[in-house]
Design an enzyme around this catalytic site. Structure first.
Site, PDB file in Angstrom:
ATOM      1  N   GLU A 268      -4.761  14.092  -1.561  1.00  0.00           N
ATOM      2  CA  GLU A 268      -3.477  13.498  -1.183  1.00  0.00           C
ATOM      3  C   GLU A 268      -2.398  14.381  -1.809  1.00  0.00           C
ATOM      4  O   GLU A 268      -2.093  14.266  -2.991  1.00  0.00           O
ATOM      5  CB  GLU A 268      -3.360  12.057  -1.699  1.00  0.00           C
ATOM      6  CG  GLU A 268      -4.397  11.102  -1.137  1.00  0.00           C
ATOM      7  CD  GLU A 268      -4.199  10.796   0.326  1.00  0.00           C
ATOM      8  OE1 GLU A 268      -3.170  11.217   0.905  1.00  0.00           O
ATOM      9  OE2 GLU A 268      -5.076  10.131   0.911  1.00  0.00           O
ATOM     10  N   CYS A 302       5.418  10.671  -2.853  1.00  0.00           N
ATOM     11  CA  CYS A 302       4.877  11.583  -1.844  1.00  0.00           C
ATOM     12  C   CYS A 302       5.333  11.165  -0.450  1.00  0.00           C
ATOM     13  O   CYS A 302       5.351  11.978   0.478  1.00  0.00           O
ATOM     14  CB  CYS A 302       3.360  11.637  -1.917  1.00  0.00           C
ATOM     15  SG  CYS A 302       2.559  10.027  -1.813  1.00  0.00           S
TER      16      CYS A 302
END
Length: 514
Positions: A268, A302
């Protein structure tokens, strides 16, 4: 207040300084023997912990103990493993406020966001409890008479979780709760910027293990350390899966190390997320979503909104609304409930923000507002900034890189196909959004020729994903999927079984032999 908070959470202490978690399980607590690590709060720069990182020998011990724990854990029925997670979730519920305060203290996000993060931990525990009774495979029709095929999903092995500072509890929980229910032990290397949150979570696991003597004590371990510790975990063949959250640079190193030994990596990585606002959009709805997505966690998610792609006919109006809203953003101590924007994590983050803004100006970008450092009385050691808005051309190199800071790049477009092209024209592919009331635009954005991201939203922002869906992205985001849906399959190995209940051995594909 800091020491009181730490004491209430029962984090391991030594002379009022935080020490390393139990890398060998709850019965073997000790300090690390590696290099010293000073933990500072981004709120004011004050020291809130002195640790020693895990040594190479201690990481080796942790891996060995994780392997031993896995051999026991895999034999415990999944619903029993689910019962452990249920009790763990209940303990997180009881400690929700204190854990949220610790997150805010150590990573600087406002308390409301920290409460939301702890709720994510609780929610994924609930999800994992239900999952513990649904780890199912398939029955498959065989082409051979008197045969049956089926597939099973079986525990995989020790899982290493490498997490980032911005979600110091939730990302671990997305991985660890599913891994444990699936029968895997977990070794957690938290960001060296937020190790205290990891120690608090490990403390709660250790408390819960006391009520489950049949569970292996080393089913969850924390190893505090830097990239050296991370490298040791990623290179070890006893760890079949490494889940890593962080920068693209870090992710590439993890992928290469794990791939070199043919292990699995669940990545990720960078976001650089975009939102398209069309002429038909509900402007007030879009405004609220833009602001939270762009300035939440001081732009250090993110899934933070980085690129706002707006139709030329409405850009000036929307910019005016944004500037007005940005001018009234309450910036300051994230423990203060009246503040909406807390500090950047540290000085390096502030410097990288300034560099990106300078590069944007050199590329012809126009600073609309913000970007300056904000002085907060009594918090002079923290790095507070006014979130920035920069209007810029879609081809500027700086907007193709993710800067972990509250910079919103505004880009104009003339037709919808151009907007899609601009949106997809970056190396990253995590989260995306469109604001429109036009059904065709919405469906096109979600279609195969629309957003190329792992998350694509209509009339909501880019951040704030629910745990029920699989979370992750494409391209340089890494391709990993965590949390909900069928992400649990990452933590298991698939075996296809064929059972012959007849009196002959016919071969597949009609082959005759002998």
């Amino acid at each position: 207040m800091n020491n009181q908070l730490i004491d209430q959470l029962d984090i391991y202490t030594d002379k009022n300084a935080i020490t390393m978690a139990a890398v060998m399980g709850s019965n073997n607590r000790h300090e690390g023997d590696g290099d010293p690590l000073t933990v500072r709060s981004p709120i004011d720069g004050s020291v809130i912990g002195q640790l020693k990182m895990a040594s190479e020998v201690q990481v080796e011990q942790a891996i060995a103990h994780a392997r031993e724990a896995f051999l026991v854990l895999r034999t415990i029925p999944a619903p029993k493993r689910g019962e452990f997670i249920r009790e763990l979730g209940n303990r997180f519920r009881k400690q929700k406020q204190l854990l949220a305060e610790l997150i805010t203290l150590e990573c600087g996000k406002i308390l409301q966001e920290s409460l939301g993060e702890v709720q994510e931990v609780i929610d994924i525990c609930d999800f994992a409890v239900g999952l513990s009774r649904q780890l199912h495979g398939l029955t498959i029709v065989s082409e051979r008479p008197d045969h049956r095929m089926m597939e099973q999903w079986l525990p995989l092995g020790p899982v290493a979780v490498i997490s980032a500072f911005n979600f110091p509890m939730a990302v671990w929980a997305w991985n660890a709760m599913l891994a444990i229910v699936c029968g895997d032990s977990v070794i957690w290397k938290p960001s060296e910027k937020t190790p205290l949150c990891a120690l608090a979570c490990q403390s709660i696991i250790d408390q819960t293990l006391k009520e489950f003597p049949e569970m292996p004590q080393a089913l969850s371990q924390v190893v505090v350390g830097d990239h050296v510790v991370g490298a040791q975990l990623t290179h070890d063949t006893r760890i079949p899966l490494v889940s890593a959250t962080g920068s693209v640079v870090m992710g590439k190193k993890v992928a290469q190390a794990v791939g070199s030994r043919l292990g699995r990596s669940l990545l990720e990585l960078g976001g650089n997320n975009g939102m398209i606002v069309t002429p038909s959009a509900d402007k007030e709805l879009a405004l609220r979503a833009i602001v939270f997505s762009a300035v939440g966690t001081c732009g250090q998610r993110c899934t933070s909104l980085r690129r706002l792609i707006v139709h030329d006919t409405i850009t000036d109006d929307l910019l005016g609304r944004l500037v007005t809203t940005y001018s009234h953003l309450p910036i300051g101590d994230p423990m203060d409930a009246t503040k909406l924007v807390g500090p950047l994590i540290d000085e390096q983050a502030f410097e990288l923000m300034q560099i990106a803004m300078q590069q944007a100006k050199q590329a012809g970008g126009k600073l609309i507002c913000g970007g300056e450092q904000v002085t907060i009385e009594g918090k002079e050691g923290g790095f507070y900034v006014a979130p920035a808005i920069i209007e810029i051309n879609a081809e500027a190199a700086v907007i193709k890189r993710e800067t972990f800071a509250p910079i919103l790049y505004v880009i104009r477009y003339q037709d919808f196909s151009q907007a899609i092209s601009i949106h997809n024209g970056v190396p990253q592919g995590l989260s995306s959004a469109i604001f429109t009331t036009d059904l065709q635009e919405a469906e096109l954005f979600l279609s195969v020729v629309g957003s190329d991201c792992g998350l694509a939203n209509v009339n909501i922002g880019t951040s704030g994903a629910e745990i029920g869906g699989a979370f992750g992205g494409e391209k340089e985001t890494g391709g990993g999927r965590e949390s909900g849906s069928d992400a649990w399959k990452n933590y298991m190995r698939r075996t296809t079984n064929t059972i012959n209940y007849g009196n002959d051995i016919p071969l597949a594909q009609g082959i005759t032999f002998g």
